[in-house]
Enzyme design. Structure first.
Site, PDB file in Angstrom:
ATOM      1  N   TYR A 137      60.805  28.505  51.553  1.00  9.93           N
ATOM      2  CA  TYR A 137      61.159  28.612  50.128  1.00  9.93           C
ATOM      3  C   TYR A 137      62.202  29.697  49.887  1.00  9.93           C
ATOM      4  O   TYR A 137      62.125  30.788  50.465  1.00  9.93           O
ATOM      5  CB  TYR A 137      59.917  28.962  49.313  1.00  9.93           C
ATOM      6  CG  TYR A 137      59.008  27.790  49.036  1.00  9.93           C
ATOM      7  CD1 TYR A 137      59.478  26.661  48.365  1.00  9.93           C
ATOM      8  CD2 TYR A 137      57.671  27.837  49.421  1.00  9.93           C
ATOM      9  CE1 TYR A 137      58.629  25.594  48.098  1.00  9.93           C
ATOM     10  CE2 TYR A 137      56.822  26.771  49.151  1.00  9.93           C
ATOM     11  CZ  TYR A 137      57.310  25.652  48.489  1.00  9.93           C
ATOM     12  OH  TYR A 137      56.470  24.603  48.220  1.00  9.93           O
ATOM     13  N   LYS A 196      29.560  46.303  50.096  1.00 11.90           N
ATOM     14  CA  LYS A 196      30.012  45.676  48.843  1.00 11.90           C
ATOM     15  C   LYS A 196      31.052  44.596  49.163  1.00 11.90           C
ATOM     16  O   LYS A 196      31.600  44.562  50.266  1.00 11.90           O
ATOM     17  CB  LYS A 196      30.606  46.741  47.919  1.00 11.90           C
ATOM     18  CG  LYS A 196      31.801  47.498  48.493  1.00 11.90           C
ATOM     19  CD  LYS A 196      32.093  48.780  47.721  1.00 11.90           C
ATOM     20  CE  LYS A 196      33.317  49.499  48.274  1.00 11.90           C
ATOM     21  NZ  LYS A 196      33.452  50.850  47.715  1.00 11.90           N
TER      22      LYS A 196
HETATM   23  C1  LIG Z   1      33.642  51.820  48.739  1.00 10.77           C
HETATM   24  C2  LIG Z   1      32.936  53.108  48.727  1.00 10.77           C
HETATM   25  C3  LIG Z   1      32.605  53.757  49.926  1.00 10.77           C
HETATM   26  C4  LIG Z   1      33.124  53.299  51.262  1.00 10.77           C
HETATM   27  O1  LIG Z   1      34.478  53.677  51.387  1.00 10.77           O
HETATM   28  P1  LIG Z   1      35.344  53.394  52.690  1.00 10.77           P
HETATM   29  O2  LIG Z   1      36.635  54.069  52.412  1.00 10.77           O
HETATM   30  O3  LIG Z   1      35.484  51.917  52.792  1.00 10.77           O
HETATM   31  O4  LIG Z   1      34.610  53.973  53.842  1.00 10.77           O
HETATM   32  C5  LIG Z   1      31.807  54.889  49.848  1.00 10.77           C
HETATM   33  N1  LIG Z   1      31.393  55.373  48.647  1.00 10.77           N
HETATM   34  C6  LIG Z   1      31.718  54.793  47.477  1.00 10.77           C
HETATM   35  C7  LIG Z   1      31.251  55.394  46.204  1.00 10.77           C
HETATM   36  C8  LIG Z   1      32.521  53.656  47.468  1.00 10.77           C
HETATM   37  O5  LIG Z   1      32.870  53.093  46.312  1.00 10.77           O
END
Ligand SMILES: *Cc1c(COP(=O)(O)O)cnc(C)c1O
Length: 385
Positions: free
Chosen positions: A260, A43
């Site tokens: 800054y 994702k």
């Molecule tokens: C993002 C996600 C993962 C992966 O999680 P990580 O902590 O990055 O390994 C797995 N399952 C779901 C439902 C997620 O939303």
């Protein structure tokens, strides 16, 4: 990617992505999860590193199942891996059935089961169900799932996968881990669910009780720390290296301030040849996702950067396009003097300064830093399979 970032001579920052390390990380997680299938969560553009590059590499390493957040991401994964199984964690969004159907995307259903079954009609398109076991974020309440089983609605249209998600897997001693595991196991046993999944990256490290039929690592694939203990000792290989070009090297006298707000004051230098300190100003900043909260002040040190494998501290605030580091104590400082600094690049995240260390300095986690990396970097992908 815009055209500016295609010519490294025009770039202020460069981002090197090691696809060989990505593949090695998948192989290690696959090995750690024993007989379970190891999928990949890609994702948010594969956590910022690029779906189009990450997915073919993972496929070549042996990964067959991919998870995305949104259907649009699923369409990109489908192009990159035509034969993959692709699950969409957001579930089934209204008026998008053709997208799921045409690209063979499988929704992970939380609440939209009626709409999905109705849209699928006689076709029995594959899908998953996510159960709520204690995180209270996304997932079907157990009571709804039980009612659904009793209603007979899914009798002829069984889910191909039943998942749940752990809220605290990065903290192995947290009691919620075992509570969620037990709750999930009870339900999948009661209804003889045929293919189940609970573990994210951190869940894999909780051990075989958490592996079920399929594991869903994200962050660990990209070299991030999955569990608290990995902040010190991370078994994963770093995947990204972020470097920024030096734009100027300057000497500044003690008592002056930098950047800054004038929040950091120059201290006297120990160098034999003067009281001044030598600063390098770099071409990257918060617009590149190098978070402003990583900056340094008299009250609180900021992140470190590195040159030739030696760490140097940030000095002053991070600006939109610039950040300043104090090079005074670097052993090779003489090789930056005159105009020798031209064409030199300083590591902001990489082998010497790990992702999670910078994230920690910025008060956040590796996930946020990775997925914030901006679009201006000159990107290079190395070690593809
Ligand atoms: C993002 C996600 C993962 C992966 O999680 P990580 O902590 O990055 O390994 C797995 N399952 C779901 C439902 C997620 O939303």
């Amino acid at each position: 990617m815009n055209s500016l970032s295609e010519n490294v001579d025009l770039a202020g920052g460069r981002l090197t992505i090691d696809l060989g390390a990505l593949a090695d990380n998948w192989r290690l997680l696959n090995q750690l999860s024993g007989a379970s299938e190891c999928s990949a969560v890609v994702k948010a553009d594969a956590y910022g590193i690029g779906i189009e590059q990450a997915v073919p590499t993972l496929w070549k390493a042996g990964c067959r199942t991919f998870f995305v957040a949104l259907p649009g991401e699923g369409v990109r994964v489908r192009k990159a891996a035509p034969d993959a199984i692709i699950y969409v964690l957001a579930g089934y969004l209204p008026r998008t059935f053709e997208i799921y159907r045409d690209h063979a995307l499988r929704p992970v259903i939380n609440d939209e089961i009626n709409a999905w079954i109705e849209a699928s009609g006689e076709n029995n398109f594959p899908y998953a169900i996510q159960l709520e076991t204690g995180m209270n974020r996304l997932g079907m309440p157990i009571s709804d799932f039980e009612a659904l089983r009793k209603s007979g609605l899914i009798a002829s249209h069984q889910p191909d996968l039943v998942i749940s998600h752990l809220a605290c897997a990065d903290t192995p001693d947290h009691p919620l881990n075992e509570q969620q595991r037990a709750e999930f196991q009870k339900i999948v046993d009661r209804y003889a669910c045929k293919y189940t999944s609970l573990a994210n990256s951190a869940g894999i490290f909780l051990g075989p009780d958490y592996h079920n039929d399929l594991v869903r690592p994200g962050i660990a694939l990209y070299g991030g720390a999955a569990a608290d203990e990995h902040l010190q000792n991370n078994p994963m290989r770093p995947v990204i290296c972020v470097e920024a070009r030096i734009l100027q090297v300057k000497s500044v006298l003690p008592g002056a301030s930098v950047g800054y707000g004038g929040v950091e004051t120059i201290r006297p230098s120990d160098r034999p040849d003067g009281r001044e300190r030598i600063l390098a100003t770099l071409s990257a900043g918060y617009s590149d996702g190098y978070l402003r909260s990583a900056g340094s002040s008299d009250k609180q040190p900021g992140a470190c950067a590195a040159w030739r494998g030696v760490r140097v501290p940030l000095i002053g605030r991070v600006s939109m396009d610039l950040v300043t580091v104090d090079m005074t104590d670097h052993p090779d400082i003489d090789q930056l003097m005159g105009d020798k600094w031209q064409d030199e690049w300083i590591e902001l995240i990489g082998p010497t300064v790990p992702l999670d260390e910078v994230a920690c300095s910025a008060g956040t986690i590796g996930y946020e830093l990775l997925t914030s990396l901006g679009t201006r970097y000159h990107r290079t992908y190395i070690n593809d399979l």
